[in-house]
Design a protein around this motif. Structure first.
Motif, PDB file in Angstrom:
ATOM      1  N   GLU A 115       0.819  -1.205   0.000  1.00 37.52           N
ATOM      2  CA  GLU A 115       0.000   0.000   0.000  1.00 37.52           C
ATOM      3  C   GLU A 115       0.860   1.265   0.000  1.00 37.52           C
ATOM      4  O   GLU A 115       0.302   2.364   0.015  1.00 37.52           O
ATOM      5  CB  GLU A 115      -0.915  -0.002   1.231  1.00 37.52           C
ATOM      6  N   THR A 116       2.144   1.109  -0.010  1.00 33.09           N
ATOM      7  CA  THR A 116       3.109   2.224   0.125  1.00 33.09           C
ATOM      8  C   THR A 116       2.675   3.172   1.233  1.00 33.09           C
ATOM      9  O   THR A 116       2.607   4.396   1.054  1.00 33.09           O
ATOM     10  CB  THR A 116       3.324   2.984  -1.201  1.00 33.09           C
ATOM     11  N   SER A 117       2.376   2.581   2.393  1.00 34.50           N
ATOM     12  CA  SER A 117       1.882   3.390   3.493  1.00 34.50           C
ATOM     13  C   SER A 117       2.709   3.181   4.754  1.00 34.50           C
ATOM     14  O   SER A 117       3.380   2.151   4.915  1.00 34.50           O
ATOM     15  CB  SER A 117       0.413   3.067   3.785  1.00 34.50           C
ATOM     16  N   PHE A 118       2.631   4.155   5.619  1.00 39.54           N
ATOM     17  CA  PHE A 118       3.322   4.108   6.918  1.00 39.54           C
ATOM     18  C   PHE A 118       2.493   4.938   7.882  1.00 39.54           C
ATOM     19  O   PHE A 118       2.906   5.984   8.364  1.00 39.54           O
ATOM     20  CB  PHE A 118       4.747   4.648   6.767  1.00 39.54           C
ATOM     21  N   HIS A 119       1.297   4.458   8.171  1.00 32.02           N
ATOM     22  CA  HIS A 119       0.364   5.215   9.009  1.00 32.02           C
ATOM     23  C   HIS A 119       0.756   5.136  10.481  1.00 32.02           C
ATOM     24  O   HIS A 119       1.188   4.088  10.967  1.00 32.02           O
ATOM     25  CB  HIS A 119      -1.061   4.690   8.834  1.00 32.02           C
ATOM     26  N   LEU A 120       0.529   6.220  11.174  1.00 33.31           N
ATOM     27  CA  LEU A 120       0.874   6.328  12.597  1.00 33.31           C
ATOM     28  C   LEU A 120      -0.391   6.154  13.425  1.00 33.31           C
ATOM     29  O   LEU A 120      -1.429   6.763  13.121  1.00 33.31           O
ATOM     30  CB  LEU A 120       1.486   7.704  12.866  1.00 33.31           C
ATOM     31  N   THR A 121      -0.309   5.336  14.461  1.00 35.80           N
ATOM     32  CA  THR A 121      -1.470   5.117  15.315  1.00 35.80           C
ATOM     33  C   THR A 121      -1.092   5.188  16.785  1.00 35.80           C
ATOM     34  O   THR A 121       0.067   4.989  17.163  1.00 35.80           O
ATOM     35  CB  THR A 121      -2.127   3.751  15.046  1.00 35.80           C
ATOM     36  N   LYS A 122      -2.105   5.473  17.579  1.00 39.73           N
ATOM     37  CA  LYS A 122      -1.996   5.391  19.032  1.00 39.73           C
ATOM     38  C   LYS A 122      -3.377   5.008  19.537  1.00 39.73           C
ATOM     39  O   LYS A 122      -4.374   5.627  19.159  1.00 39.73           O
ATOM     40  CB  LYS A 122      -1.548   6.724  19.636  1.00 39.73           C
ATOM     41  N   PRO A 123      -3.466   3.981  20.368  1.00 39.54           N
ATOM     42  CA  PRO A 123      -4.785   3.471  20.755  1.00 39.54           C
ATOM     43  C   PRO A 123      -5.644   4.490  21.512  1.00 39.54           C
ATOM     44  O   PRO A 123      -6.864   4.529  21.335  1.00 39.54           O
ATOM     45  CB  PRO A 123      -4.455   2.277  21.657  1.00 39.54           C
ATOM     46  N   SER A 124      -5.011   5.311  22.327  1.00 38.21           N
ATOM     47  CA  SER A 124      -5.769   6.199  23.189  1.00 38.21           C
ATOM     48  C   SER A 124      -5.080   7.556  23.271  1.00 38.21           C
ATOM     49  O   SER A 124      -3.981   7.676  23.831  1.00 38.21           O
ATOM     50  CB  SER A 124      -5.882   5.588  24.593  1.00 38.21           C
ATOM     51  N   ALA A 125      -5.729   8.573  22.711  1.00 42.07           N
ATOM     52  CA  ALA A 125      -5.113   9.896  22.669  1.00 42.07           C
ATOM     53  C   ALA A 125      -5.091  10.552  24.039  1.00 42.07           C
ATOM     54  O   ALA A 125      -6.021  10.414  24.845  1.00 42.07           O
ATOM     55  CB  ALA A 125      -5.883  10.789  21.695  1.00 42.07           C
ATOM     56  N   HIS A 126      -4.025  11.302  24.247  1.00 43.95           N
ATOM     57  CA  HIS A 126      -3.872  12.084  25.472  1.00 43.95           C
ATOM     58  C   HIS A 126      -3.762  13.542  25.082  1.00 43.95           C
ATOM     59  O   HIS A 126      -3.284  13.871  23.992  1.00 43.95           O
ATOM     60  CB  HIS A 126      -2.611  11.612  26.210  1.00 43.95           C
ATOM     61  N   MET A 127      -4.194  14.395  25.980  1.00 46.21           N
ATOM     62  CA  MET A 127      -4.136  15.839  25.686  1.00 46.21           C
ATOM     63  C   MET A 127      -2.731  16.277  25.273  1.00 46.21           C
ATOM     64  O   MET A 127      -2.564  17.138  24.417  1.00 46.21           O
ATOM     65  CB  MET A 127      -4.585  16.651  26.894  1.00 46.21           C
ATOM     66  N   SER A 128      -1.741  15.649  25.864  1.00 48.13           N
ATOM     67  CA  SER A 128      -0.351  16.036  25.584  1.00 48.13           C
ATOM     68  C   SER A 128       0.116  15.623  24.189  1.00 48.13           C
ATOM     69  O   SER A 128       1.210  15.995  23.771  1.00 48.13           O
ATOM     70  CB  SER A 128       0.589  15.428  26.634  1.00 48.13           C
ATOM     71  N   ASP A 129      -0.712  14.860  23.469  1.00 48.27           N
ATOM     72  CA  ASP A 129      -0.352  14.451  22.108  1.00 48.27           C
ATOM     73  C   ASP A 129      -0.620  15.551  21.083  1.00 48.27           C
ATOM     74  O   ASP A 129      -0.239  15.421  19.915  1.00 48.27           O
ATOM     75  CB  ASP A 129      -1.128  13.197  21.698  1.00 48.27           C
TER      76      ASP A 129
END
Lengths: 113, 114
Positions: free
Chosen positions: A71-85
């Protein structure tokens, strides 16, 4: 020539929700891929990188990214966002013998309470 | 943790003036870079420097720009005659020979040309 496309210049999520920031790349050679974060009025901090080997890469602050060649992809994930993100996130691909970085336009992540 | 240090953090200059942005890379690093980020735009490669010479430069890096490593510790970017469009954040970075993409970035110099 290498290039990077980040889909979505602004992403807004609620605190605790999944974060998904999209990055697609173009490279004529096996890519080195990176995600950097920039907090307001600060420099560029490496979140994670893919060079070779395991396609799921774990980084700092609970972020991870998966290299998908098909897919020529490199997606960034985080399961649970924090305000500091809340920050600007840049995807980049390594290019050339001098190891320069080619950058995407960036995605501004807002985290709502 | 070793750091790349950039000074000043913010510089305001008049159009047509010369500016020198200073960087102190990590001491055992051998490769040095300048990138810039115009407000709201992507980070762009300007120049790479190795073995006391420019190894690669972008189209942006025209005759108005120059780099120097004058004393073995500092790495400077000079803009001879600044234009309004040179207003940007300028990032210095360095890396070791054994780490192809092991960049360490400085915190940047915000250049404002008025």
């Amino acid at each position: 020539a290498q290039s990077v496309t980040q889909l979505g210049s602004h992403v807004s999520v609620s605190e605790g929700a999944l974060v998904l920031l999209r990055c697609n790349y173009s490279s004529s050679v096996p890519p080195y891929l990176f995600w950097y974060v920039q907090y307001p009025n600060q420099g560029l901090q490496l979140l994670l990188k893919y060079t070779t080997g395991a396609t799921l890469v774990k980084g700092i602050n609970g972020f991870e990214a998966e290299f998908k060649k098909s897919e020529t992809s490199f997606h960034l994930t985080k399961p649970s966002a924090h305000m500091s993100d809340a920050a600007e996130y840049f995807c980049a691909v390594g290019a050339g013998n001098n190891r320069k970085l080619i950058w995407g336009l960036g995605t501004s992540l807002a985290v709502n309470p | 943790e070793p750091e790349v240090t950039q000074t000043p953090s913010h510089q305001v200059t008049q159009m047509g003036q010369e500016v020198i942005l200073r960087c102190v890379p990590i001491s055992n690093h051998l490769y040095f870079y300048w990138y810039r980020q115009i407000l709201g735009q992507k980070v762009e490669f300007l120049v790479s420097f190795y073995n006391n010479e420019i190894s690669e430069k972008s189209e942006i890096f025209d005759d108005q720009f120059s780099v120097e490593r004058p004393d073995g510790s500092n790495f400077t970017l000079k803009i001879r005659s600044t234009k309004l469009e040179d207003s940007a954040m300028y990032f210095c970075a360095s890396r070791d020979k054994g780490q192809p993409y092991g960049y360490t970035f400085g915190s940047g110099t915000r250049l404002t040309v008025v």
